[in-house]
Design a protein around this motif. Structure first.
Motif, PDB file in Angstrom:
ATOM      1  N   THR A 308      -1.912  -1.809   6.340  1.00 45.26           N
ATOM      2  CA  THR A 308      -2.526  -2.693   5.602  1.00 45.26           C
ATOM      3  C   THR A 308      -2.886  -3.996   6.503  1.00 45.26           C
ATOM      4  O   THR A 308      -3.819  -4.461   6.515  1.00 45.26           O
ATOM      5  CB  THR A 308      -2.047  -2.997   4.499  1.00 45.26           C
ATOM      6  N   VAL A 383      -3.040  -2.801  -3.518  1.00 42.44           N
ATOM      7  CA  VAL A 383      -2.890  -1.681  -2.520  1.00 42.44           C
ATOM      8  C   VAL A 383      -1.399  -1.192  -2.417  1.00 42.44           C
ATOM      9  O   VAL A 383      -0.523  -2.036  -2.594  1.00 42.44           O
ATOM     10  CB  VAL A 383      -3.333  -2.145  -1.174  1.00 42.44           C
ATOM     11  N   ASP A 408      -8.830  -2.032  -6.933  1.00 40.78           N
ATOM     12  CA  ASP A 408      -7.436  -1.147  -6.685  1.00 40.78           C
ATOM     13  C   ASP A 408      -7.894  -0.181  -5.700  1.00 40.78           C
ATOM     14  O   ASP A 408      -8.529   0.621  -5.888  1.00 40.78           O
ATOM     15  CB  ASP A 408      -7.214  -0.707  -7.992  1.00 40.78           C
TER      16      ASP A 408
HETATM   17  C1  WT7 Z   1       0.401   6.032  -0.087  1.00 39.37           C
HETATM   18  C2  WT7 Z   1       0.299   5.704   1.390  1.00 39.37           C
HETATM   19  C3  WT7 Z   1      -2.641   2.156   2.167  1.00 39.37           C
HETATM   20  C4  WT7 Z   1      -1.828   1.246   2.754  1.00 39.37           C
HETATM   21  C5  WT7 Z   1      -0.473   0.893   2.224  1.00 39.37           C
HETATM   22  C6  WT7 Z   1       0.305   2.166   2.049  1.00 39.37           C
HETATM   23  C7  WT7 Z   1       0.142   5.157  -2.280  1.00 39.37           C
HETATM   24  C8  WT7 Z   1      -1.582   3.511  -1.631  1.00 39.37           C
HETATM   25  C9  WT7 Z   1      -2.470   3.156  -3.376  1.00 39.37           C
HETATM   26  C10 WT7 Z   1      -3.321   2.946  -4.722  1.00 39.37           C
HETATM   27  C11 WT7 Z   1      -1.993   4.279  -5.969  1.00 39.37           C
HETATM   28  C12 WT7 Z   1      -1.406   4.166  -3.689  1.00 39.37           C
HETATM   29  C13 WT7 Z   1      -0.245   6.480  -2.110  1.00 39.37           C
HETATM   30  C14 WT7 Z   1      -0.456   6.650  -0.487  1.00 39.37           C
HETATM   31  N1  WT7 Z   1      -1.123   4.351  -2.600  1.00 39.37           N
HETATM   32  N2  WT7 Z   1      -2.612   2.687  -2.227  1.00 39.37           N
HETATM   33  N3  WT7 Z   1      -4.257   1.995  -4.676  1.00 39.37           N
HETATM   34  N4  WT7 Z   1      -3.128   3.259  -5.752  1.00 39.37           N
HETATM   35  N5  WT7 Z   1      -1.138   4.728  -4.857  1.00 39.37           N
HETATM   36  O1  WT7 Z   1      -0.031   3.039   3.093  1.00 39.37           O
HETATM   37  O2  WT7 Z   1       2.376   3.606   3.549  1.00 39.37           O
HETATM   38  O3  WT7 Z   1       0.527   5.064   4.419  1.00 39.37           O
HETATM   39  O4  WT7 Z   1       1.317   4.789   2.127  1.00 39.37           O
HETATM   40  O5  WT7 Z   1       0.475   4.789  -0.759  1.00 39.37           O
HETATM   41  O6  WT7 Z   1       1.039   7.374  -2.674  1.00 39.37           O
HETATM   42  O7  WT7 Z   1      -0.208   8.110  -0.202  1.00 39.37           O
HETATM   43  P1  WT7 Z   1       1.093   3.898   3.257  1.00 39.37           P
END
Ligand code: WT7
Length: 645
Positions: A308, A383, A408
């Motif tokens: 992020t 996020v 979202d």
């Molecule tokens: C996982 C990815 C994307 C950047 C931060 C996390 C969960 C992420 C949402 C959302 C529901 C979400 C998922 C995904 N996730 N955004 N808006 N609603 N779940 O990145 O560490 O690669 O994690 O975060 O489970 O697979 P990451």
């Protein structure tokens, strides 16, 4: 399900938005009907090319292969900095707010250019060349962005390691990608607490013989140990460097960075991102999802150690010529009004944070919010994890004063940029839903037989075609990328998340359906935590699952089996917690450890996590079929001795 309280796009917002409802429909249709024409146009509009591309897309999802704009050439920092100098050289690029509310700094695009060039020249003077890997282990200070961009300036590949990771995790990541140079600081400071980054680096590097240079930023000024063969101070070194550094023009598909992330199995993987596709999609999503208008202040509260921060503090905003606020501190220091104090101080227009932060602030009480003005805010975002409708409503009503839409945004380290998200001027919002796919993204839901579900339904969330910022590899192990993301359902990218699609085509992410936990928006593999626990000599076996946690979203529940002759104790419990912090990070500390005389296993010896998950979640009426267990009595034993939460 309780009834959904849909929020239409406020008419004033819709009137001024970059993308309206009809634009979305039209552009989305183009993007999936003729992706090559669509993306070629976007790539020309959003990026500066030193050599224009003639090829747009080459893909084979069965092999996890995608190449975008492959014969084009460009440099990321030309796009994020030089491109802006003529028109907005004096505009603030990075607005830094320190942990201490008395500290802040505005870095213009011109300053940024100079700082990045000097550091790029320093890297070159230490022998760093195109394609070499550089590890960045930094506090949230402007130099973290300079470091990333300095690598991009010369075509080096950065690997940012979150400053909260332990020396052992840092060492593993440095070795895995064979970094030869590390950029760090004496200390980080968060919520008034000092974190000894340089000491952590010293410890890590004692096992990394190939690292010849550590560049150290003097941030807090606390004295640190020094290896005069290896360590150099940032300040005095960059002062001797030229303030111009010609950009290394690279191929569109050359790697921009590696970022480690946890999966279901084994050690964290080094997710590799490309140059052009990544930059295009982060810039475009930044602009359209956040409806960013010239001159606005955008604040993403993430750390640059996560995707992020890469995409929405550094690359997307800077390529779009925005003012990006970078915050060193935490939401609750000096008190729980800090976010809103900073919003007022810097007149933030767009604010992007994680549901876990929102939930923590709800607990502190509304007064911390309502005592501030926040009238500069126009749009809010979340996020990292599913947002529960209660937290959404609070964010909308209390923080946004019912004025600001909330985006979202669902995406992942591997996707590089937003994938499923509202466009705030184009679609009504449903609290808890990430809404609809971004341009060019073709999600699908698969049933347990791998068949696509049509219309409303729930299943495994996959993506059908490649998108420009798709993962390009797992560093050093191409096959692992294919096995992890492209094998389970041939032809699809597998996200690891479950999702539901409603009658109007909105997606509702239900969370991970693999052995990955999401603790306060931080991703952790259960296997990593289990490996840490069994390092303890008293532990025979461990199994880790997630359970619902009010603030963190998911908590870590560990079942630990002692070797015979060993007794459970509070001391042992603490040792296990410390071990997870030491091996991985304080974020990996189990919330609950239950001593388990045995674990539920199939006759072939496989641990049945499904049952452990139900026990941890207190879902005891529906444990499912336990008849295949080698010894069904262990389940009753575990239920009888559940730990309180
Ligand atoms: C996982 C990815 C994307 C950047 C931060 C996390 C969960 C992420 C949402 C959302 C529901 C979400 C998922 C995904 N996730 N955004 N808006 N609603 N779940 O990145 O560490 O690669 O994690 O975060 O489970 O697979 P990451």
């Amino acid at each position: 399900m309780s009834e959904v309280h849909t929020r239409p796009v406020p008419s004033e917002f819709a009137a001024n938005a970059l993308i309206g409802a009809e634009d979305y429909e039209r552009m989305y249709r183009q993007s999936v009907e003729n992706p090559e024409a669509f993306w070629a146009q976007q790539a020309k509009d959003f990026l500066h090319w030193d050599k224009p591309f003639t090829q747009v897309l080459e893909e084979d999802m069965h092999k996890g292969h995608a190449a975008w704009f492959a014969d084009g050439q460009l440099n990321v920092t030309v796009n994020c900095i030089d491109k802006h100098l003529a028109t907005r050289g004096d505009q603030t690029a990075i607005l830094w707010e320190g942990d201490d509310p008395a500290h802040s700094q505005a870095i213009s695009y011109r300053n940024l250019h100079e700082n990045v060039c000097r550091l790029a020249n320093l890297l070159k003077s230490r022998g760093v060349k195109k394609g070499d890997r550089v590890c960045i282990y930094m506090p949230m200070i402007p130099e973290a962005a300079y470091a990333m961009l300095a690598c991009a300036r010369i075509g080096a590949v950065h690997s940012v390691v979150f400053g909260g990771f332990s020396p052992i995790s840092l060492k593993d990541r440095i070795l895995d990608s064979d970094c030869r140079l590390v950029i760090t600081a004496d200390e980080a400071i968060r919520g008034g607490k000092h974190i000894a980054l340089k000491a952590n680096v010293d410890q890590a590097l004692s096992e990394c013989p190939n690292v010849h240079t550590a560049i150290v930023i003097k941030h807090t000024g606390t004295p640190v140990d020094w290896d005069s063969q290896r360590d150099i101070w940032y300040g005095e070194s960059v002062a001797q460097m030229d303030s111009e550094c010609p950009p290394e023009i690279v191929n569109a598909e050359d790697p921009l960075f590696i970022l480690y992330t946890s999966g279901s199995t084994g050690k964290p993987k080094g997710v590799l991102h490309s140059t052009a596709g990544y930059l295009l999609m982060t810039t475009m999503t930044f602009k359209y999802v956040f409806d960013y208008k010239e001159g606005e202040v955008f604040w993403c509260t993430a750390d640059v150690g996560w995707i992020t921060g890469h995409s929405y503090i550094v690359y997307g905003p800077l390529c779009a010529g925005a003012t990006s606020l970078m915050f060193e501190g935490v939401p609750t220091y000096p008190d729980a009004s800090r976010f809103w104090q900073v919003v007022d101080k810097h007149q933030v227009n767009i604010f992007y944070t994680a549901p876990t932060a929102i939930r923590a602030l709800i607990g502190a009480g509304d007064n911390y919010v309502t005592g501030t003005d926040r009238s500069s805010l126009r749009l809010l975002g979340t996020v990292g994890e599913p947002i529960n409708p209660e937290a959404w409503e609070w964010y909308y009503n209390v923080v946004g004063d019912k004025r600001c839409p909330i985006v979202d945004t669902w995406w992942q380290t591997e996707t590089g940029a937003h994938m499923i998200t509202p466009l705030p001027g184009a679609m009504a919002l449903k609290p808890g839903s990430a809404s609809k796919p971004f341009f060019g993204v073709q999600p699908a839901l698969l049933d347990e037989n791998g068949k696509e579900i049509e219309g409303a339904g729930e299943g495994s969330l996959v993506i059908k075609r490649s998108w420009p910022s798709m993962i390009r590899g797992v560093y050093g192990d191409r096959q692992r990328m294919i096995d992890t993301y492209f094998s389970m359902y041939p032809g699809y990218y597998v996200t690891g998340d479950g999702a539901r699609r409603d009658e109007s085509g909105y997606y509702w992410i239900t969370g991970r359906i693999d052995d990955v936990l999401n603790v306060s928006g931080h991703r952790l593999g259960t296997a990593e935590i289990e490996s840490a626990l069994v390092l303890h000599e008293d532990i025979a076996e461990a199994a880790v699952v997630g359970y619902p946690h009010d603030i963190k979203g998911q908590g870590i529940y560990a079942f630990a089996t002692l070797k015979s002759g060993h007794q459970p104790s509070d001391i042992l419990r603490q040792q296990l917690i410390d071990l997870c912090a030491k091996e991985i990070s304080p974020i990996a500390k189990p919330d609950i450890i239950q001593w388990a005389p045995g674990l539920p296993k199939t006759r072939s010896g496989k641990i049945m996590r499904r049952i452990l998950r139900k026990i941890a979640c207190n879902e005891l009426d529906n444990l499912g079929d336990t008849s295949t267990l080698a010894d069904p009595s262990v389940v009753d034993e575990l239920i009888d001795h559940r730990e309180n939460r």
